[in-house]
Every structure is written in C-alpha cells, then in structure tokens.
Design an enzyme around this catalytic site. Structure first.
Site, short mmCIF file in Angstrom:
data_model
loop_
_atom_site.label_atom_id
_atom_site.label_comp_id
_atom_site.label_asym_id
_atom_site.label_seq_id
_atom_site.Cartn_x
_atom_site.Cartn_y
_atom_site.Cartn_z
CE LYS A 28 15.40 0.44 17.99
NZ LYS A 28 16.91 0.20 18.45
NE ARG A 30 17.25 -9.75 23.62
CZ ARG A 30 18.12 -9.82 24.10
NH1 ARG A 30 18.93 -9.07 25.22
NH2 ARG A 30 19.03 -8.50 23.33
CG ASP A 69 15.24 -0.48 21.60
OD1 ASP A 69 15.64 -1.78 20.31
OD2 ASP A 69 17.20 -0.05 21.64
CG ASP A 71 12.63 -1.56 18.24
OD1 ASP A 71 12.27 -1.32 18.63
OD2 ASP A 71 13.64 -2.18 18.09
CG ASP A 96 14.28 -4.24 14.35
OD1 ASP A 96 14.55 -5.19 14.06
OD2 ASP A 96 13.73 -4.39 15.20
CD GLU A 119 12.54 -4.71 19.28
OE1 GLU A 119 13.23 -4.35 20.78
OE2 GLU A 119 12.77 -4.83 18.57
ZN ZN Z 1 14.80 -4.44 17.84
MN MN Z 2 14.85 -3.25 19.18
#
Ligand code: ZN
Ligand code: MN
Length: 500
Positions: free
Chosen positions: A276, A350, A346, A269, A287, A348
């Site tokens: 990020k 969900r 970010d 991620d 992740d 993502e």
């Molecule tokens: Zn994530």
């Molecule tokens: Mn994320």
C-alpha cells in the site's frame, strides 16, 4: 481504565448527588419529577436557555454552572426535541449527549430519567445509561501526559433516578454486557499492531473462557493439516504466525443448530508484496475490526447468557512483504479444494475468510453465517461511513439484519450479488483469482466469499467504512467504533433466541 463509569439506579425520592442531568422538550417543558427536583431553579433554565439560544432540540445541551438555588455543582439540560418524534432508538443518544458534557472533574452524576410527558420506561432508562457509557469511552492508555484541553476519561458514579429501581436494574443488566462487548471490540481495534498481533489477539479471545465460552485456537500446524492454504498464504510473509480461533457459546438446547459469526482479523495489512502507499497505512491496524466485533459479540452473548448456541470464528494473520511473502501469480489451494490465483496480495481478507467460512460451514452446519470484514475501500466509495455494505444469499436474513440495523443505528445497506459478476474473477490458470477490475470491487469480493459458504444461508457485512475512523457520533468518539456488536446482538435477541 477505558471505561470507569459506574452506573446505578436510585428512586426519584433520593436527594440527587453531584452534577444533575435533566431532559426537556423543544418547548423547554420539564417533567413533574424534574420540576420538583429543580424547585425555584426551574426558572433558571428558562433564563439560561434564552441567553444561550437553547431550544431543546434533540441531543442539544444547556450547561449551567453553580446553578442558583440548587445543591448541584452543575445542571445539564438535555434537549429531547419534539416529544411526538421520539423513537425508542433515540434514548441511547440522549445518554450520549449527556456524557458529552461531563468531564473528568465530575465524579458523581444524577440523571432524572423523565421526559416532560412522563417517566422513562425501564428499557428507555437503560438505553440512556448505555449511551452514557458508550460515549464516555476513551482510549488513552498510551498517553503518559495530557496536553492543555485534553481531558482524562470520565470516571464517575452515575445514578439514574427512576420510578422503579428493580425494573430498571433488570432492564440494564443485559445492556451493560452489550456495552462491555462494544468496549472490548473498540479496545481491540484501537490497540497498536505491535501490541496486538495474531497470537496476542488469540490470547485475549481466550479470556472469554471465564464466561463459559469454549475457545479453541488453531495454530499453523493445525491449519496446515486442515489444508487452509488460502489463509496460510497470507500469513506466510510475517514473522508473526497466524491463528484461527473458534469460540462457542452453548446457551441453547444441546444439539440445537448454532448460528455463526465469522470475522476477518488482519492484525496489520501492509498490502503484502502489492504494498500500500505510505499515507494512512497506520490505519491498517484496524483491519481486524471484523474479528474484534465477533469477540465483543461473543462476550455480550455469553455474559448475558443468551439462550441459543453460537459459534464465533476469527482468522488472524498479519499481511507483510517479506522474502517468504506470497507473490502475485502464486496459486494457493483453499481448504475447500478450490484453487485461487493471487493477483493482488492486498486482497487478502477474502483469502483469510475463504478458509474460515468453509471450516465453519462444514464443521458446524450452522443455521446461518454472518461474516464481518473491513474488506474493501470500494464500500467507502459506495456508502461512505454511514452504512455497512450487506451482501446475502438469503432474503430473510438480509431483511432481519436491515431491521436490526435500523433499531440499533448500526445500519446496513443491501448490495447486489449475481453470477454476472463472476466473470470478473475468472482466472486463466486457477479456479478463480482474488481480485476483479476496479469496478464493483465490493461486489466481486462478496461474490468470491460466496464460493466458500457451501450453500449455507449467509450474509457478508463490509465494515471498512464503519469499523474505524468514522466521524464521531452521539455515542462514539473513539477511532475504533465497535460497529456490529449491538447490531448482531439485536439480530440474535430478536429472531433466534428462545424467549424467556
Ligand atoms: Zn485487508
Ligand atoms: Mn488488504
């Protein structure tokens, strides 16, 4: 080999092999079998304890090299603390404490499964063996050289001396499969993201077929046909195509309603276009800790032939910034038909879970769904690394998870849900948006997921603080912890499996 410890059981009467491990209480008292095995060396324990200020506190250890009067090259005394305080959940830690003292030079070990007030029950001896294996696990596959002070993983034959060998073996058999499942989950979390991308993750999950698990892999074409626009929107920025993997273990009666476990599997991620910061971005290889847990759990359940029907489902993607990546402002249509405005790429996880939860709810109509996801940094702010966040629309399921958490030490803390939080994710352009404000970030994430469970009893575990990078514990020194495998195995065994 990540785990080259072989566990066996032997009667008290056999001569101990290799390093000897024994237990004492906080008065340095030893059991009768232990005292007999130590003979004159029992006095040595008292003297060594005095010079080392060893008081037999729970989990503390006293290490005596070349003990006088004993055949063993080393004697390790593990403190069990005050006997009246010992709970069943402590035995796994005692095994972990013993393993913490062993090193790669110890190729044979004998543990006398006895406390000062009596021999360990089969389950207790099995827990010691589990703790030992869990603590001994080390991920060093990519180290070609060892620095000074860096040791190889323990590779030993470990014998537990017990009263009833057959009973101990029987008690340990399922535990060994559960430990294997935890190790598998840790391996997946620890693997670097250039090695473990969605297609490779799916391939590894498909190895569960050897245990009788049915594994289906949905590729991009299949997911497109199903309308999984939320998951695919995340995946589209990567050259690595996404996958959804459905694993089924049918150990129950034919047609029995299954239980379902769903995992977030973002193999890396970056945050996508909402990229990020660079610091610690490498941690985002973890992740996929939720998906890793589901695969490890399916291994444990299938290998120990759990008597129920289980569905495991994982959404695997890589979240990358790219010319084809989704943008803030994009609106995607999920499989449920609900539309989502992307505010922050970010958020993502969900989006991935939204489609997998909906798919599982609709296709399998499970008794319940539990999803696991390294979902929000906000859960670390709230709970640190000691508890996973628990969100649920069902009090019974939540209570059972809390109990299983206390029993296994994989603890969960219930957080609120409520329509009041929905306002935060109202969108002016679509049915919802994928992030709220800074406040209550874990809750709005859960609130978002709830829109995709179709009324199914459901619990969401936010494991961002517990799946990786948590402080070392009695039974884990690995970055990837395998959190959730023991918790959910316990949940199933305690409440949903047909009794043997
Ligand atoms: Zn994530
Ligand atoms: Mn994320």
């Amino acid at each position: 080999m990540p785990d080259a410890v072989k566990v066996g059981f032997t009667p008290f009467s056999t001569t101990p092999r290799g390093v000897l491990v024994v237990f004492c209480d906080d008065a340095l008292k030893l059991g009768t079998v232990t005292s007999r095995a130590l003979g004159a060396a029992a006095d040595l324990v008292k003297r060594a304890a005095a010079t080392n200020r060893f008081k037999g506190k729970s989990g503390s250890t006293l290490d005596i090299l070349a003990p006088e009067g004993l055949r063993a090259p080393r004697l390790i005394v593990v403190g069990a603390g005050k006997l009246s305080d010992i709970k069943d959940s402590d035995f796994i830690k005692l095994g972990g404490a013993a393993a913490g003292k062993l090193n790669a030079g110890n190729d044979a070990v004998t543990i006398i499964a006895e406390l000062p007030d009596g021999v360990m029950k089969p389950d207790q001896a099995a827990a010691v063996a589990s703790g030992l294996r869990l603590r001994a696990y080390k991920f060093d596959r990519y180290k070609t050289k060892k620095k000074d002070g860096e040791d190889d993983a323990l590779a030993a034959e470990v014998w537990l001396a017990v009263e009833d060998v057959a009973a101990a073996r029987k008690a340990f058999a399922p535990c060994a499969h559960i430990v294997d499942g935890v190790v598998m989950a840790r391996e997946l979390v620890n693997e670097p993201p250039n090695v473990l991308y969605p297609v490779e993750f799916a391939r590894r999950a498909s190895q569960l077929r050897k245990l009788g698990v049915t594994v289906e892999i949905l590729d991009v074409q299949a997911m497109t046909k199903l309308g999984m626009g939320a998951l695919l929107g995340v995946a589209q920025g990567s050259t690595q195509p996404g996958r959804t993997v459905i694993m089924r273990w049918n150990g129950g009666k034919r047609g029995d309603q299954p239980v379902a476990f769903i995992g977030k599997g973002v193999c890396f991620d970056t945050g996508g276009i909402s990229i990020k910061p660079a610091a610690s971005m490498e941690d985002m290889k973890g992740d996929m800790g939720g998906a890793a847990c589901v695969v490890g759990l399916m291994h444990a359940l299938a290998a120990r032939k759990a008597k129920l029907n289980v569905v495991g489902a994982i959404g695997l993607v890589e979240n990358m910034p790219d010319g084809n990546a989704q943008r803030p402002g994009d609106i995607v249509t999920s499989m449920s038909g609900q539309t989502i405005e992307i505010i922050n790429t970010d958020a993502e996880g969900r989006l991935v879970l939204a489609d997998v939860l909906w798919y599982v709810a609709k296709r399998f109509k499970p008794k319940f769904m539990v999803d696991l996801a390294t979902l929000t940094g906000a859960i670390l702010v709230a709970l640190g690394t000691e508890y996973a966040g628990l969100f649920s629309n069902n009090d019974e399921l939540a209570e059972r998870l809390a109990k299983a958490g206390r029993a296994t030490g994989e603890r969960v803390w219930r957080m609120p849900l409520g329509p009041e939080y929905d306002k935060q994710i109202d969108s002016q352009f679509a049915d919802m948006k994928n992030t709220g404000t800074r406040h209550g970030g874990s809750i709005t994430a859960a609130q978002f997921l709830q829109r995709f469970v179709d009324g199914t009893p459901w619990a969401h575990l936010d494991i961002a603080g517990t799946a990786m990078g948590a402080p070392k514990s009695d039974i884990n020194h690995s970055w990837g912890s395998g959190f959730g495998v023991r918790l959910l195995d316990r949940l199933v065994a305690e409440y949903y499996e047909a009794k043997r």
